[in-house]
Write a protein that holds these residues in place. Structure first.
Motif, PDB file in Angstrom:
ATOM      1  N   TRP A 134       1.177  -1.567   0.014  1.00  6.07           N
ATOM      2  CA  TRP A 134      -0.291   0.171  -0.342  1.00  6.07           C
ATOM      3  C   TRP A 134       1.130   1.233  -0.660  1.00  6.07           C
ATOM      4  O   TRP A 134       0.132   2.353  -0.415  1.00  6.07           O
ATOM      5  N   ALA A 135       1.988   1.183   0.416  1.00  2.40           N
ATOM      6  CA  ALA A 135       2.668   2.543   0.339  1.00  2.40           C
ATOM      7  C   ALA A 135       3.783   2.453  -0.802  1.00  2.40           C
ATOM      8  O   ALA A 135       3.395   3.541  -1.011  1.00  2.40           O
ATOM      9  N   GLY A 136       4.315   1.356  -1.514  1.00  4.85           N
ATOM     10  CA  GLY A 136       4.233   1.954  -3.278  1.00  4.85           C
ATOM     11  C   GLY A 136       2.737   2.159  -3.575  1.00  4.85           C
ATOM     12  O   GLY A 136       2.478   3.003  -4.773  1.00  4.85           O
ATOM     13  N   VAL A 137       1.284   2.206  -3.532  1.00  2.16           N
ATOM     14  CA  VAL A 137       0.887   2.675  -4.398  1.00  2.16           C
ATOM     15  C   VAL A 137       0.493   3.763  -3.873  1.00  2.16           C
ATOM     16  O   VAL A 137      -0.124   3.784  -5.461  1.00  2.16           O
ATOM     17  N   ARG A 138       0.565   4.317  -3.074  1.00  4.25           N
ATOM     18  CA  ARG A 138      -0.209   5.566  -2.085  1.00  4.25           C
ATOM     19  C   ARG A 138       1.549   6.690  -2.875  1.00  4.25           C
ATOM     20  O   ARG A 138       0.670   7.334  -3.353  1.00  4.25           O
ATOM     21  N   MET A 139       2.609   5.477  -3.090  1.00  2.00           N
ATOM     22  CA  MET A 139       3.501   6.689  -4.024  1.00  2.00           C
ATOM     23  C   MET A 139       2.995   6.863  -6.067  1.00  2.00           C
ATOM     24  O   MET A 139       3.062   8.087  -5.955  1.00  2.00           O
ATOM     25  N   LEU A 140       1.789   6.422  -6.151  1.00  2.73           N
ATOM     26  CA  LEU A 140       1.729   5.797  -7.437  1.00  2.73           C
ATOM     27  C   LEU A 140       0.306   7.110  -7.354  1.00  2.73           C
ATOM     28  O   LEU A 140       0.175   7.817  -8.170  1.00  2.73           O
ATOM     29  N   ASP A 141      -0.041   7.470  -6.106  1.00  6.78           N
ATOM     30  CA  ASP A 141      -1.391   7.930  -6.378  1.00  6.78           C
ATOM     31  C   ASP A 141      -0.394   9.398  -6.380  1.00  6.78           C
ATOM     32  O   ASP A 141      -0.828  10.429  -6.932  1.00  6.78           O
ATOM     33  N   TRP A 209      -4.455  17.361  -9.096  1.00  7.14           N
ATOM     34  CA  TRP A 209      -4.257  18.253  -8.151  1.00  7.14           C
ATOM     35  C   TRP A 209      -4.877  18.404  -7.122  1.00  7.14           C
ATOM     36  O   TRP A 209      -4.687  18.525  -5.901  1.00  7.14           O
ATOM     37  N   LYS A 210      -5.770  18.765  -7.772  1.00  5.43           N
ATOM     38  CA  LYS A 210      -7.051  19.156  -7.038  1.00  5.43           C
ATOM     39  C   LYS A 210      -7.926  17.990  -6.092  1.00  5.43           C
ATOM     40  O   LYS A 210      -7.912  17.800  -5.068  1.00  5.43           O
ATOM     41  N   LEU A 211      -8.022  16.424  -7.013  1.00  6.53           N
ATOM     42  CA  LEU A 211      -8.091  15.784  -6.359  1.00  6.53           C
ATOM     43  C   LEU A 211      -8.163  15.513  -5.242  1.00  6.53           C
ATOM     44  O   LEU A 211      -8.755  14.787  -4.262  1.00  6.53           O
ATOM     45  N   ASP A 212      -6.341  15.426  -5.348  1.00  3.86           N
ATOM     46  CA  ASP A 212      -5.021  14.809  -4.592  1.00  3.86           C
ATOM     47  C   ASP A 212      -5.932  15.535  -2.717  1.00  3.86           C
ATOM     48  O   ASP A 212      -4.688  15.117  -2.154  1.00  3.86           O
ATOM     49  N   SER A 213      -5.493  16.674  -2.932  1.00  2.00           N
ATOM     50  CA  SER A 213      -5.888  17.422  -2.065  1.00  2.00           C
ATOM     51  C   SER A 213      -7.164  16.970  -0.937  1.00  2.00           C
ATOM     52  O   SER A 213      -7.048  17.894   0.189  1.00  2.00           O
ATOM     53  N   ARG A 214      -7.926  16.317  -0.735  1.00  2.00           N
ATOM     54  CA  ARG A 214      -8.490  15.838  -0.320  1.00  2.00           C
ATOM     55  C   ARG A 214      -8.500  14.076   0.062  1.00  2.00           C
ATOM     56  O   ARG A 214      -7.698  13.198  -0.867  1.00  2.00           O
ATOM     57  N   SER A 215      -8.674  13.511   1.299  1.00  2.00           N
ATOM     58  CA  SER A 215      -8.611  12.378   1.808  1.00  2.00           C
ATOM     59  C   SER A 215      -9.018  12.172   0.768  1.00  2.00           C
ATOM     60  O   SER A 215     -10.282  11.615   0.411  1.00  2.00           O
ATOM     61  N   ARG A 216      -8.624  10.243   0.290  1.00  2.00           N
ATOM     62  CA  ARG A 216      -8.988   9.835  -0.784  1.00  2.00           C
ATOM     63  C   ARG A 216      -8.617   7.882  -0.508  1.00  2.00           C
ATOM     64  O   ARG A 216      -7.598   8.180   0.520  1.00  2.00           O
ATOM     65  N   THR A 217      -9.306   7.550  -1.698  1.00  2.00           N
ATOM     66  CA  THR A 217      -8.630   5.550  -0.994  1.00  2.00           C
ATOM     67  C   THR A 217      -8.234   5.388  -1.566  1.00  2.00           C
ATOM     68  O   THR A 217      -7.373   5.898  -2.365  1.00  2.00           O
ATOM     69  N   VAL A 218      -6.370   4.431  -1.504  1.00  2.00           N
ATOM     70  CA  VAL A 218      -4.742   4.582  -1.506  1.00  2.00           C
ATOM     71  C   VAL A 218      -5.909   3.766  -3.018  1.00  2.00           C
ATOM     72  O   VAL A 218      -5.848   3.114  -3.044  1.00  2.00           O
ATOM     73  N   GLY A 219      -4.935   4.318  -3.769  1.00  2.00           N
ATOM     74  CA  GLY A 219      -5.176   4.073  -5.443  1.00  2.00           C
ATOM     75  C   GLY A 219      -5.571   4.731  -5.918  1.00  2.00           C
ATOM     76  O   GLY A 219      -5.968   4.560  -8.022  1.00  2.00           O
ATOM     77  N   THR A 222      -4.679   6.902  -8.577  1.00  2.00           N
ATOM     78  CA  THR A 222      -3.813   6.026  -9.730  1.00  2.00           C
ATOM     79  C   THR A 222      -4.985   5.404 -10.901  1.00  2.00           C
ATOM     80  O   THR A 222      -4.576   5.396 -12.142  1.00  2.00           O
ATOM     81  N   GLY A 223      -6.122   4.791 -10.545  1.00  2.00           N
ATOM     82  CA  GLY A 223      -7.129   5.027 -11.236  1.00  2.00           C
ATOM     83  C   GLY A 223      -8.179   5.658 -12.239  1.00  2.00           C
ATOM     84  O   GLY A 223      -7.781   5.997 -12.922  1.00  2.00           O
ATOM     85  N   VAL A 224      -7.675   7.094 -11.388  1.00  2.00           N
ATOM     86  CA  VAL A 224      -7.841   7.837 -12.076  1.00  2.00           C
ATOM     87  C   VAL A 224      -7.822   8.729 -12.993  1.00  2.00           C
ATOM     88  O   VAL A 224      -7.365   8.728 -14.758  1.00  2.00           O
ATOM     89  N   TYR A 225      -6.580   8.982 -13.062  1.00  2.00           N
ATOM     90  CA  TYR A 225      -5.411   8.790 -13.766  1.00  2.00           C
ATOM     91  C   TYR A 225      -4.991   8.020 -15.032  1.00  2.00           C
ATOM     92  O   TYR A 225      -5.095   8.520 -16.007  1.00  2.00           O
ATOM     93  N   ILE A 265     -11.248  -0.566 -12.579  1.00  2.00           N
ATOM     94  CA  ILE A 265     -10.651  -1.557 -11.551  1.00  2.00           C
ATOM     95  C   ILE A 265     -10.124  -1.161 -10.095  1.00  2.00           C
ATOM     96  O   ILE A 265     -10.780  -1.469  -9.036  1.00  2.00           O
ATOM     97  N   ILE A 266      -9.270  -0.718 -10.422  1.00  2.00           N
ATOM     98  CA  ILE A 266      -8.679  -0.040  -9.407  1.00  2.00           C
ATOM     99  C   ILE A 266      -8.922   0.682  -8.225  1.00  2.00           C
ATOM    100  O   ILE A 266     -10.177   0.971  -7.380  1.00  2.00           O
ATOM    101  N   MET A 267     -10.147   1.759  -9.026  1.00  2.00           N
ATOM    102  CA  MET A 267     -11.083   2.916  -9.121  1.00  2.00           C
ATOM    103  C   MET A 267     -11.789   1.743  -7.399  1.00  2.00           C
ATOM    104  O   MET A 267     -12.012   3.008  -6.770  1.00  2.00           O
ATOM    105  N   LEU A 268     -12.349   0.895  -8.125  1.00  2.00           N
ATOM    106  CA  LEU A 268     -13.557  -0.086  -7.468  1.00  2.00           C
ATOM    107  C   LEU A 268     -13.327  -0.578  -6.264  1.00  2.00           C
ATOM    108  O   LEU A 268     -13.693  -1.280  -5.139  1.00  2.00           O
ATOM    109  N   THR A 269     -11.440  -0.851  -6.115  1.00  2.00           N
ATOM    110  CA  THR A 269     -10.649  -1.624  -5.268  1.00  2.00           C
ATOM    111  C   THR A 269     -10.242  -1.418  -4.528  1.00  2.00           C
ATOM    112  O   THR A 269      -9.823  -1.712  -3.398  1.00  2.00           O
ATOM    113  N   ALA A 270      -9.879   0.031  -4.209  1.00  2.00           N
ATOM    114  CA  ALA A 270      -9.202   1.297  -3.616  1.00  2.00           C
ATOM    115  C   ALA A 270      -9.550   0.860  -2.580  1.00  2.00           C
ATOM    116  O   ALA A 270     -10.454   0.882  -1.971  1.00  2.00           O
TER     117      ALA A 270
END
Length: 289
Positions: A134-141, A209-219, A222-225, A265-270
Protein backbone atom coordinates in the motif's frame (compact mmCIF):
# COMPACT_ATOMS: atom_id res chain seq x y z
CA UNK A 1 1.90 27.66 -38.60
CA UNK A 2 5.21 27.33 -40.41
CA UNK A 3 7.59 24.42 -40.83
CA UNK A 4 10.28 26.51 -39.16
CA UNK A 5 8.77 25.68 -35.76
CA UNK A 6 10.22 22.18 -36.22
CA UNK A 7 13.74 21.99 -34.82
CA UNK A 8 14.97 18.38 -34.63
CA UNK A 9 18.37 19.72 -33.51
CA UNK A 10 19.71 22.90 -31.94
CA UNK A 11 23.07 23.65 -33.47
CA UNK A 12 25.46 25.47 -31.14
CA UNK A 13 28.82 25.63 -32.86
CA UNK A 14 29.95 22.04 -33.34
CA UNK A 15 27.41 20.71 -30.84
CA UNK A 16 24.11 19.27 -32.05
CA UNK A 17 21.49 18.95 -29.31
CA UNK A 18 18.38 16.91 -30.10
CA UNK A 19 15.23 18.81 -29.11
CA UNK A 20 13.46 15.56 -28.27
CA UNK A 21 16.01 14.77 -25.58
CA UNK A 22 16.00 18.37 -24.41
CA UNK A 23 12.23 18.34 -23.95
CA UNK A 24 12.42 15.00 -22.13
CA UNK A 25 14.84 16.64 -19.69
CA UNK A 26 12.45 19.59 -19.28
CA UNK A 27 9.59 17.13 -18.69
CA UNK A 28 11.61 15.51 -15.89
CA UNK A 29 12.28 18.94 -14.36
CA UNK A 30 8.58 19.86 -14.47
CA UNK A 31 7.58 16.50 -12.98
CA UNK A 32 10.16 16.86 -10.21
CA UNK A 33 8.86 20.31 -9.26
CA UNK A 34 5.23 19.17 -9.06
CA UNK A 35 6.09 15.97 -7.19
CA UNK A 36 8.12 17.98 -4.69
CA UNK A 37 5.17 20.31 -4.11
CA UNK A 38 2.93 17.29 -3.54
CA UNK A 39 5.38 15.79 -1.05
CA UNK A 40 5.52 19.10 0.84
CA UNK A 41 1.77 19.57 1.12
CA UNK A 42 1.30 15.97 2.29
CA UNK A 43 4.24 16.04 4.68
CA UNK A 44 6.06 13.22 2.85
CA UNK A 45 9.73 12.80 3.79
CA UNK A 46 11.09 11.87 0.36
CA UNK A 47 13.40 13.45 -2.22
CA UNK A 48 11.41 14.21 -5.37
CA UNK A 49 14.55 14.68 -7.47
CA UNK A 50 15.86 11.27 -6.48
CA UNK A 51 12.47 9.65 -7.16
CA UNK A 52 12.13 11.16 -10.65
CA UNK A 53 15.77 10.51 -11.58
CA UNK A 54 15.53 6.81 -10.74
CA UNK A 55 12.17 6.48 -12.51
CA UNK A 56 13.55 8.16 -15.65
CA UNK A 57 16.69 6.01 -15.73
CA UNK A 58 14.84 2.75 -15.14
CA UNK A 59 12.07 3.82 -17.52
CA UNK A 60 14.56 4.39 -20.34
CA UNK A 61 16.22 1.04 -19.69
CA UNK A 62 12.84 -0.69 -19.53
CA UNK A 63 11.66 0.92 -22.77
CA UNK A 64 14.86 -0.06 -24.58
CA UNK A 65 14.81 -3.61 -23.21
CA UNK A 66 11.16 -4.17 -24.14
CA UNK A 67 11.77 -2.92 -27.68
CA UNK A 68 14.85 -5.06 -28.22
CA UNK A 69 13.28 -8.24 -26.83
CA UNK A 70 10.57 -8.03 -29.48
CA UNK A 71 13.16 -9.19 -32.03
CA UNK A 72 16.00 -11.29 -30.64
CA UNK A 73 17.53 -11.81 -34.10
CA UNK A 74 17.82 -8.05 -34.64
CA UNK A 75 19.29 -7.64 -31.16
CA UNK A 76 21.97 -10.25 -31.93
CA UNK A 77 22.79 -8.51 -35.20
CA UNK A 78 23.11 -5.18 -33.39
CA UNK A 79 25.44 -6.69 -30.79
CA UNK A 80 27.64 -8.13 -33.54
CA UNK A 81 27.85 -4.72 -35.18
CA UNK A 82 28.65 -2.98 -31.89
CA UNK A 83 31.51 -5.37 -31.07
CA UNK A 84 32.83 -5.52 -34.65
CA UNK A 85 35.72 -3.07 -33.94
CA UNK A 86 36.96 -5.63 -31.30
CA UNK A 87 37.78 -4.81 -27.68
CA UNK A 88 41.14 -3.38 -28.71
CA UNK A 89 39.19 -0.33 -29.85
CA UNK A 90 36.93 0.45 -26.83
CA UNK A 91 36.05 3.98 -27.95
CA UNK A 92 34.76 2.68 -31.28
CA UNK A 93 32.63 0.13 -29.45
CA UNK A 94 31.30 2.86 -27.15
CA UNK A 95 30.45 5.03 -30.16
CA UNK A 96 28.60 2.14 -31.83
CA UNK A 97 26.74 1.38 -28.60
CA UNK A 98 25.60 4.99 -28.12
CA UNK A 99 24.45 5.15 -31.74
CA UNK A 100 22.43 1.95 -31.22
CA UNK A 101 21.00 3.06 -27.89
CA UNK A 102 19.67 6.43 -29.04
CA UNK A 103 16.73 4.92 -30.98
CA UNK A 104 14.21 2.14 -30.53
CA UNK A 105 12.14 2.43 -27.34
CA UNK A 106 8.81 0.87 -26.37
CA UNK A 107 6.50 3.06 -24.31
CA UNK A 108 4.93 0.10 -22.51
CA UNK A 109 8.28 -1.19 -21.27
CA UNK A 110 9.15 2.24 -19.92
CA UNK A 111 5.82 2.49 -18.13
CA UNK A 112 6.17 -0.93 -16.47
CA UNK A 113 9.71 -0.18 -15.30
CA UNK A 114 8.74 3.31 -14.09
CA UNK A 115 5.76 2.02 -12.11
CA UNK A 116 7.92 -0.68 -10.53
CA UNK A 117 10.53 1.87 -9.45
CA UNK A 118 7.87 4.21 -8.02
CA UNK A 119 6.40 1.39 -5.95
CA UNK A 120 9.82 0.34 -4.67
CA UNK A 121 10.55 3.89 -3.58
CA UNK A 122 7.09 4.12 -2.00
CA UNK A 123 7.83 1.06 0.13
CA UNK A 124 11.04 2.74 1.30
CA UNK A 125 9.48 6.16 1.94
CA UNK A 126 6.37 4.78 3.75
CA UNK A 127 4.14 7.78 2.87
CA UNK A 128 1.57 8.66 5.55
CA UNK A 129 2.60 5.71 7.70
CA UNK A 130 1.70 3.10 5.09
CA UNK A 131 3.91 0.06 4.60
CA UNK A 132 4.44 -2.70 2.06
CA UNK A 133 2.26 -2.88 -1.04
CA UNK A 134 0.00 0.00 0.00
CA UNK A 135 2.95 2.34 0.50
CA UNK A 136 3.95 1.66 -3.11
CA UNK A 137 0.43 2.29 -4.39
CA UNK A 138 0.22 5.54 -2.43
CA UNK A 139 3.44 6.69 -4.13
CA UNK A 140 1.71 6.12 -7.47
CA UNK A 141 -1.12 8.38 -6.26
CA UNK A 142 1.31 11.10 -5.22
CA UNK A 143 3.14 10.91 -8.55
CA UNK A 144 0.01 10.97 -10.74
CA UNK A 145 -0.17 14.78 -11.25
CA UNK A 146 3.57 14.93 -11.97
CA UNK A 147 3.29 12.05 -14.45
CA UNK A 148 0.53 13.84 -16.34
CA UNK A 149 2.52 17.08 -16.50
CA UNK A 150 5.74 15.37 -17.53
CA UNK A 151 4.00 13.42 -20.30
CA UNK A 152 2.51 16.60 -21.74
CA UNK A 153 5.81 18.49 -21.78
CA UNK A 154 7.56 15.51 -23.32
CA UNK A 155 5.02 15.41 -26.13
CA UNK A 156 6.17 18.85 -27.30
CA UNK A 157 9.52 17.20 -27.98
CA UNK A 158 7.72 14.99 -30.51
CA UNK A 159 6.50 18.12 -32.29
CA UNK A 160 9.78 20.04 -32.32
CA UNK A 161 11.79 17.03 -33.46
CA UNK A 162 9.26 16.05 -36.13
CA UNK A 163 9.58 12.38 -35.21
CA UNK A 164 6.50 11.28 -37.14
CA UNK A 165 4.08 11.56 -34.21
CA UNK A 166 1.68 13.77 -36.15
CA UNK A 167 -1.94 13.95 -37.21
CA UNK A 168 -4.05 13.62 -40.32
CA UNK A 169 -4.22 16.20 -43.11
CA UNK A 170 -6.21 19.27 -42.18
CA UNK A 171 -7.34 22.70 -43.37
CA UNK A 172 -7.61 24.05 -39.83
CA UNK A 173 -5.78 27.37 -39.24
CA UNK A 174 -3.50 25.74 -36.65
CA UNK A 175 -2.39 22.92 -38.93
CA UNK A 176 1.39 22.59 -39.31
CA UNK A 177 3.84 21.84 -42.06
CA UNK A 178 6.46 19.43 -40.80
CA UNK A 179 10.08 20.28 -41.57
CA UNK A 180 11.63 18.76 -44.72
CA UNK A 181 14.03 16.67 -42.61
CA UNK A 182 11.31 15.35 -40.30
CA UNK A 183 10.05 11.78 -40.50
CA UNK A 184 6.88 12.76 -42.34
CA UNK A 185 5.91 11.46 -45.81
CA UNK A 186 3.71 14.47 -46.61
CA UNK A 187 4.06 18.19 -47.23
CA UNK A 188 0.41 18.96 -46.47
CA UNK A 189 -0.86 20.70 -43.37
CA UNK A 190 -1.36 18.14 -40.59
CA UNK A 191 -2.96 18.14 -37.16
CA UNK A 192 -0.45 19.05 -34.40
CA UNK A 193 -1.55 16.18 -32.16
CA UNK A 194 1.30 16.62 -29.62
CA UNK A 195 -0.09 20.07 -28.84
CA UNK A 196 -3.53 18.57 -28.20
CA UNK A 197 -1.97 16.08 -25.78
CA UNK A 198 0.03 18.84 -24.12
CA UNK A 199 -3.07 20.86 -23.25
CA UNK A 200 -5.00 17.75 -22.23
CA UNK A 201 -2.14 16.74 -19.94
CA UNK A 202 -2.04 20.19 -18.33
CA UNK A 203 -5.76 19.93 -17.58
CA UNK A 204 -5.35 16.37 -16.27
CA UNK A 205 -2.46 17.39 -13.99
CA UNK A 206 -4.60 20.20 -12.55
CA UNK A 207 -7.58 17.86 -11.99
CA UNK A 208 -5.42 15.27 -10.24
CA UNK A 209 -3.75 17.94 -8.11
CA UNK A 210 -7.11 19.24 -6.92
CA UNK A 211 -8.49 15.75 -6.30
CA UNK A 212 -5.47 14.81 -4.18
CA UNK A 213 -6.06 17.79 -1.90
CA UNK A 214 -8.71 15.75 -0.05
CA UNK A 215 -8.58 12.37 1.65
CA UNK A 216 -9.02 9.53 -0.82
CA UNK A 217 -8.69 5.77 -0.75
CA UNK A 218 -5.23 4.40 -1.56
CA UNK A 219 -4.97 3.77 -5.30
CA UNK A 220 -8.10 5.70 -6.24
CA UNK A 221 -6.16 8.60 -7.75
CA UNK A 222 -3.99 6.19 -9.73
CA UNK A 223 -7.18 4.70 -11.14
CA UNK A 224 -8.44 8.15 -12.11
CA UNK A 225 -5.14 8.86 -13.86
CA UNK A 226 -5.30 5.62 -15.84
CA UNK A 227 -8.91 6.22 -16.88
CA UNK A 228 -8.52 9.87 -17.93
CA UNK A 229 -5.09 9.55 -19.55
CA UNK A 230 -6.35 6.49 -21.44
CA UNK A 231 -9.40 8.45 -22.58
CA UNK A 232 -7.22 11.28 -23.85
CA UNK A 233 -4.95 8.93 -25.77
CA UNK A 234 -7.93 7.03 -27.21
CA UNK A 235 -9.54 10.22 -28.53
CA UNK A 236 -6.41 11.81 -30.01
CA UNK A 237 -5.76 8.66 -32.04
CA UNK A 238 -8.77 9.49 -34.22
CA UNK A 239 -6.82 12.43 -35.71
CA UNK A 240 -3.37 10.80 -35.63
CA UNK A 241 -1.64 8.87 -38.38
CA UNK A 242 -1.29 5.34 -37.04
CA UNK A 243 -2.06 1.94 -38.57
CA UNK A 244 -5.53 0.59 -37.73
CA UNK A 245 -4.94 -3.00 -36.70
CA UNK A 246 -7.76 -4.17 -34.42
CA UNK A 247 -11.43 -3.53 -35.24
CA UNK A 248 -10.49 -0.23 -36.85
CA UNK A 249 -8.38 0.81 -33.86
CA UNK A 250 -4.66 1.44 -33.53
CA UNK A 251 -2.35 -0.30 -31.07
CA UNK A 252 -2.41 2.84 -28.95
CA UNK A 253 -6.20 2.84 -28.80
CA UNK A 254 -6.30 -0.79 -27.67
CA UNK A 255 -3.74 0.02 -24.98
CA UNK A 256 -5.75 3.09 -23.98
CA UNK A 257 -8.89 0.98 -23.57
CA UNK A 258 -6.89 -1.42 -21.40
CA UNK A 259 -5.68 1.52 -19.32
CA UNK A 260 -9.25 2.69 -18.76
CA UNK A 261 -10.44 -0.79 -17.77
CA UNK A 262 -7.56 -1.31 -15.32
CA UNK A 263 -8.07 2.18 -13.92
CA UNK A 264 -11.75 1.54 -13.36
CA UNK A 265 -11.02 -1.72 -11.55
CA UNK A 266 -8.46 0.02 -9.33
CA UNK A 267 -10.95 2.76 -8.44
CA UNK A 268 -13.56 0.15 -7.46
CA UNK A 269 -11.16 -1.93 -5.37
CA UNK A 270 -9.16 0.89 -3.76
CA UNK A 271 -8.60 0.48 -0.04
CA UNK A 272 -9.20 3.17 2.60
CA UNK A 273 -5.85 4.44 3.79
CA UNK A 274 -5.01 4.97 7.45
CA UNK A 275 -4.09 7.53 8.60
CA UNK A 276 -5.46 10.32 6.40
CA UNK A 277 -3.02 12.72 4.74
CA UNK A 278 -1.70 15.84 6.40
CA UNK A 279 -1.89 18.87 4.13
CA UNK A 280 0.29 21.90 4.76
CA UNK A 281 -1.70 25.09 4.42
CA UNK A 282 -0.06 28.19 2.91
CA UNK A 283 0.25 29.70 6.41
CA UNK A 284 2.20 26.62 7.49
CA UNK A 285 -0.44 25.08 9.76
CA UNK A 286 -0.96 21.34 9.23
CA UNK A 287 -4.57 20.23 9.01
CA UNK A 288 -6.06 16.77 8.63
CA UNK A 289 -7.74 16.46 5.25
Amino acid sequence: MNARIMYPYLNIGSFHIGTFGLLLWLAAVAATFLLHRNFVRHGIDADALNVVALVVVLGILGAKTWHELQSISELRASMRQITAPTWRHPMDILSEFLFWFRAGFAWFGGMVAGVAMLMIQGRNARPEGLTGWWAGVRMLDLAAPAAALGYGVGRIGCLTSGDGDYGIKTTLPWGVHMAPNALVPTRDLVQPTPIYEFFFSLALAWILWKLDSRSRTVGWLTGVYLVLSGLGRFLVEFVRINPRLYWGMSNAQVAALGSMVVGGIIMLTARKRVPGPVLIEPAGTPTAA
